[in-house]
Motif scaffolding. Structure first.
Motif, PDB file in Angstrom:
ATOM      1  N   ALA B 106       0.829  -1.212   0.000  1.00 43.20           N
ATOM      2  CA  ALA B 106       0.000   0.000   0.000  1.00 43.20           C
ATOM      3  C   ALA B 106       0.863   1.262   0.000  1.00 43.20           C
ATOM      4  CB  ALA B 106      -0.932  -0.019   1.216  1.00 43.20           C
ATOM      5  N   ILE B 107       1.899   1.275   0.823  1.00 42.28           N
ATOM      6  CA  ILE B 107       2.767   2.459   0.883  1.00 42.28           C
ATOM      7  C   ILE B 107       3.476   2.668  -0.455  1.00 42.28           C
ATOM      8  CG2 ILE B 107       4.884   3.371   1.954  1.00 42.28           C
ATOM      9  CD1 ILE B 107       3.899   2.169   4.607  1.00 42.28           C
ATOM     10  N   ASN B 108       3.890   1.573  -1.083  1.00 47.98           N
ATOM     11  CA  ASN B 108       4.544   1.662  -2.393  1.00 47.98           C
ATOM     12  C   ASN B 108       3.609   2.285  -3.432  1.00 47.98           C
ATOM     13  OD1 ASN B 108       6.858   1.028  -4.142  1.00 47.98           O
ATOM     14  ND2 ASN B 108       5.530  -0.526  -5.084  1.00 47.98           N
ATOM     15  N   GLU B 109       2.328   1.916  -3.362  1.00 53.91           N
ATOM     16  CA  GLU B 109       1.340   2.508  -4.279  1.00 53.91           C
ATOM     17  C   GLU B 109       1.237   4.014  -4.036  1.00 53.91           C
ATOM     18  OE1 GLU B 109      -0.612   1.040  -6.765  1.00 53.91           O
ATOM     19  OE2 GLU B 109       0.567  -0.774  -6.458  1.00 53.91           O
ATOM     20  N   LEU B 110       1.170   4.403  -2.754  1.00 54.82           N
ATOM     21  CA  LEU B 110       1.029   5.836  -2.420  1.00 54.82           C
ATOM     22  C   LEU B 110       2.276   6.628  -2.804  1.00 54.82           C
ATOM     23  CD1 LEU B 110      -0.789   5.664   1.059  1.00 54.82           C
ATOM     24  CD2 LEU B 110      -1.778   6.291  -1.151  1.00 54.82           C
ATOM     25  N   LEU B 111       3.415   5.942  -2.855  1.00 55.85           N
ATOM     26  CA  LEU B 111       4.671   6.613  -3.239  1.00 55.85           C
ATOM     27  C   LEU B 111       4.860   6.662  -4.758  1.00 55.85           C
ATOM     28  CD1 LEU B 111       7.185   5.103  -0.613  1.00 55.85           C
ATOM     29  CD2 LEU B 111       6.400   7.488  -0.708  1.00 55.85           C
ATOM     30  N   GLY B 112       3.941   6.052  -5.501  1.00 58.41           N
ATOM     31  CA  GLY B 112       4.082   6.041  -6.964  1.00 58.41           C
ATOM     32  C   GLY B 112       4.876   4.851  -7.466  1.00 58.41           C
ATOM     33  N   LYS B 113       4.853   3.764  -6.723  1.00 54.73           N
ATOM     34  CA  LYS B 113       5.500   2.493  -7.083  1.00 54.73           C
ATOM     35  C   LYS B 113       6.998   2.585  -7.378  1.00 54.73           C
ATOM     36  CE  LYS B 113       1.480   0.488  -9.400  1.00 54.73           C
ATOM     37  NZ  LYS B 113       1.053  -0.590 -10.289  1.00 54.73           N
ATOM     38  N   PRO B 114       7.790   3.123  -6.482  1.00 58.55           N
ATOM     39  CA  PRO B 114       9.233   3.129  -6.711  1.00 58.55           C
ATOM     40  C   PRO B 114       9.885   1.741  -6.594  1.00 58.55           C
ATOM     41  CG  PRO B 114       8.724   4.002  -4.532  1.00 58.55           C
ATOM     42  CD  PRO B 114       7.423   3.822  -5.240  1.00 58.55           C
ATOM     43  N   TYR B 115       9.218   0.813  -5.919  1.00 55.78           N
ATOM     44  CA  TYR B 115       9.816  -0.513  -5.684  1.00 55.78           C
ATOM     45  C   TYR B 115       9.097  -1.601  -6.486  1.00 55.78           C
ATOM     46  CZ  TYR B 115      11.909   1.905  -1.689  1.00 55.78           C
ATOM     47  OH  TYR B 115      12.593   2.787  -0.898  1.00 55.78           O
ATOM     48  N   ASN B 116       9.857  -2.588  -6.946  1.00 55.43           N
ATOM     49  CA  ASN B 116       9.221  -3.744  -7.600  1.00 55.43           C
ATOM     50  C   ASN B 116       8.839  -4.791  -6.537  1.00 55.43           C
ATOM     51  OD1 ASN B 116      11.487  -5.352  -6.995  1.00 55.43           O
ATOM     52  ND2 ASN B 116      12.480  -4.843  -8.940  1.00 55.43           N
ATOM     53  N   LYS B 117       8.181  -5.851  -7.003  1.00 51.59           N
ATOM     54  CA  LYS B 117       7.655  -6.843  -6.055  1.00 51.59           C
ATOM     55  C   LYS B 117       8.765  -7.569  -5.287  1.00 51.59           C
ATOM     56  CE  LYS B 117       3.279  -7.562  -8.444  1.00 51.59           C
ATOM     57  NZ  LYS B 117       2.437  -8.473  -9.275  1.00 51.59           N
ATOM     58  N   THR B 118       9.897  -7.758  -5.933  1.00 49.97           N
ATOM     59  CA  THR B 118      11.015  -8.412  -5.241  1.00 49.97           C
ATOM     60  C   THR B 118      11.527  -7.528  -4.109  1.00 49.97           C
ATOM     61  OG1 THR B 118      11.621  -9.546  -7.280  1.00 49.97           O
ATOM     62  CG2 THR B 118      13.319  -9.415  -5.574  1.00 49.97           C
ATOM     63  N   GLN B 119      11.606  -6.231  -4.362  1.00 42.13           N
ATOM     64  CA  GLN B 119      12.031  -5.306  -3.299  1.00 42.13           C
ATOM     65  C   GLN B 119      10.997  -5.248  -2.183  1.00 42.13           C
ATOM     66  OE1 GLN B 119      12.578  -2.191  -6.263  1.00 42.13           O
ATOM     67  NE2 GLN B 119      14.744  -1.997  -5.670  1.00 42.13           N
ATOM     68  N   LEU B 120       9.716  -5.293  -2.557  1.00 43.00           N
ATOM     69  CA  LEU B 120       8.671  -5.308  -1.525  1.00 43.00           C
ATOM     70  C   LEU B 120       8.770  -6.583  -0.684  1.00 43.00           C
ATOM     71  CD1 LEU B 120       5.528  -3.905  -3.431  1.00 43.00           C
ATOM     72  CD2 LEU B 120       7.141  -2.671  -1.942  1.00 43.00           C
ATOM     73  N   THR B 121       9.122  -7.688  -1.338  1.00 44.76           N
ATOM     74  CA  THR B 121       9.309  -8.950  -0.600  1.00 44.76           C
ATOM     75  C   THR B 121      10.398  -8.774   0.463  1.00 44.76           C
ATOM     76  OG1 THR B 121       8.670 -10.237  -2.559  1.00 44.76           O
ATOM     77  CG2 THR B 121       9.879 -11.415  -0.839  1.00 44.76           C
ATOM     78  N   TYR B 122      11.462  -8.095   0.085  1.00 48.23           N
ATOM     79  CA  TYR B 122      12.561  -7.852   1.015  1.00 48.23           C
ATOM     80  C   TYR B 122      12.077  -7.092   2.259  1.00 48.23           C
ATOM     81  CZ  TYR B 122      16.786  -5.756   2.963  1.00 48.23           C
ATOM     82  OH  TYR B 122      17.765  -5.339   3.820  1.00 48.23           O
ATOM     83  N   PHE B 123      11.338  -6.002   2.040  1.00 50.93           N
ATOM     84  CA  PHE B 123      10.841  -5.208   3.183  1.00 50.93           C
ATOM     85  C   PHE B 123       9.849  -6.016   4.019  1.00 50.93           C
ATOM     86  CE2 PHE B 123      11.659  -1.647   0.031  1.00 50.93           C
ATOM     87  CZ  PHE B 123      12.854  -1.248   0.627  1.00 50.93           C
ATOM     88  N   ALA B 124       8.974  -6.746   3.336  1.00 50.14           N
ATOM     89  CA  ALA B 124       7.948  -7.525   4.048  1.00 50.14           C
ATOM     90  C   ALA B 124       8.582  -8.604   4.922  1.00 50.14           C
ATOM     91  CB  ALA B 124       6.971  -8.135   3.046  1.00 50.14           C
TER      92      ALA B 124
END
Lengths: 306, 306
Positions: B106-124
């Motif tokens: 959700a935060i990535n969407e609000l930021l304009g998608k700067p991160y890809n799904k692999t990067q989101l996996t890392y944060f998650a």
């Protein structure tokens, strides 16, 4: 049709991560066999060229598998087998499987194809068992089905045909030393770390996915064996040097079957040839005799020559 | 966009043979989260409904993962998180992963998608580690990528998206008992028989092949776990009865994640509903409270609701 001449291909089993289940088929290396119908019932081996192998049907791998099929089919005639053995026994590229699978493939053709490839795998395994002491299909399956195969189970036999990317080539080096399959089996631990097993099945899953999606870089990242190679590579002189040199151009390098042959998969024939040269450079500095081959992956498997 | 409402799905990890690497995404079971930008910098959790979870960001799974992304992105504003927790923590269908992945998505969407799904996996995974004690991605990956996923490696993160046959449905039963992930991990042996590991990676390879080829019967033959299930199933009351009843209609039945939930995959929703009834019949005779769900496999993963 009373006579058939076939090409029975060499094969690479295990393919790094896929110990005991994965294999693929070579194109330019293999045995030739001529099989003809005879009025006399039974299976006879009339000629063996290339290597010194027993003529007694019950002691010959090609004979035992042929006999297994013959006893099931019970035709009112017999078969005579000529073996032109080009794959050196014990080289690790499926020499015994080529014999075992070749004879049943050819006889099945002469009988009008009553058996499917899975049934032929069953008969061929009877011959393979004579050579290796146990029934395995990881070399037989790619020889009969072609391309990449996954032997999902042996009892019952279930062979999956995995797609083969069209630009995939293999380089093989066969150091002229002997490693007995029994010795290569004995060196393996009975138990393995769960953590390593997880790495291995992640690699098997990703290799199958990579073959389906033509993803050469994923093939590269999947060709890793954390279970078997650390043990068996000790039996192969200069294995690590060969691997290091080959991987400059190859997607991955590993032990072919139970060795001593080493295989390297490459994208494109140019890379495969560079790998061959790199490997030759390593082994030329040793006093071990060796042979090298480059081959496309053979998606057809057995070939009828005439 | 200053506010977003999302659906963060439940997931099934392991999928019988694919312990620690395979997972898939559910469609109708999941959390909802509302995340909005705030002038004040930082991450704040303003509302939690459904289950009793900590409001302190550093002690909340969704907070920890959000913070990991936030500290990397360093925006000059903050985020406020509302969590509508519908997946019961400890149920075995990726409750903590839904929280961890939902906030970063959700935060990535609000930021304009700067991160890809692999990067989101890392944060998650940073959030997931708070819940499970170690960084795993086998629930996070299917939640973020949708469908079937194979986590090839965690360091570095590599997630493969495996195709999902369109007529595949899952039935889940959640017995209302607690199994700690740590307990479910401790019951596993450190070492496993090589022979069993081979069976397991044959099944992983064939399951990946079956998903690529839409072969439901091969999915059925691949959904077998000879390594983990024999140990962990002891922690789940009536597991064998559920499995036996479900498999009358299902392709296969196994433990969801580390349990106590049990999943069964079926071809077609009708079979999935019959499986649900069969499982309900088993558990209705016990004094254990339970819930069941039927869901299509969700190939989209996260969903933006508004």
């Amino acid at each position: 049709m009373n006579e058939i001449k076939i090409f029975s291909p060499a094969t690479v089993a295990n393919v790094s991560c896929g110990f005991d289940v994965l294999g693929f088929c070579l194109d330019t290396i293999g045995d030739e066999m001529i099989i003809r119908k005879t009025d006399k019932k039974g299976i006879y081996i009339s000629k063996i060229e290339g290597h010194d192998l027993p003529f007694e049907v019950e002691k010959n791998v090609a004979g035992v598998s042929a006999l297994a099929l013959y006893e099931d089919a019970q035709p009112n005639f017999g078969f005579e087998i000529e073996i032109y053995k080009k794959i050196k026994p014990g080289s690790g590229v499926g020499s015994s499987s080529a014999s075992a699978a070749g004879s049943v493939f050819a006889i099945n053709e002469l009988l009008g194809k009553p058996y499917n490839k899975t049934q032929l795998t069953y008969f061929a395994m009877k011959g393979e068992a004579l050579a290796s002491g146990s029934e395995h299909a990881d070399n037989i399956a790619p020889a009969l089905f072609g391309g990449f195969t996954l032997v999902k189970s042996v009892t019952p036999i279930e062979v999956l045909q995995i797609p083969t990317p069209s630009n995939l080539y293999v380089t093989v080096i066969h150091p002229q030393i002997e490693i007995k399959t029994s010795e290569a089996r004995a060196i393996l631990p009975k138990e393995v770390e769960l953590k390593k097993a997880i790495t291995q099945w992640a690699n098997v899953g990703s290799l199958v996915h990579a073959l389906h999606t033509n993803d050469y870089q994923l093939i590269k990242r999947s060709l890793e064996d954390v279970i078997v190679e650390p043990h068996r590579s000790k039996l192969i002189p200069f294995f690590n040097d060969v691997k290091l040199a080959a991987n400059t151009y190859a997607l991955g390098t590993g032990i072919s079957g139970s060795g001593p042959s080493i295989f390297a998969l490459s994208e494109g024939i140019e890379n495969a040839k560079k790998v061959e040269q790199a490997i030759r450079n390593v082994y030329s500095k040793t006093d071990i005799a060796f042979e090298t081959y480059v081959s496309k992956i053979n998606v057809q498997g057995m070939k009828i020559l005439s």
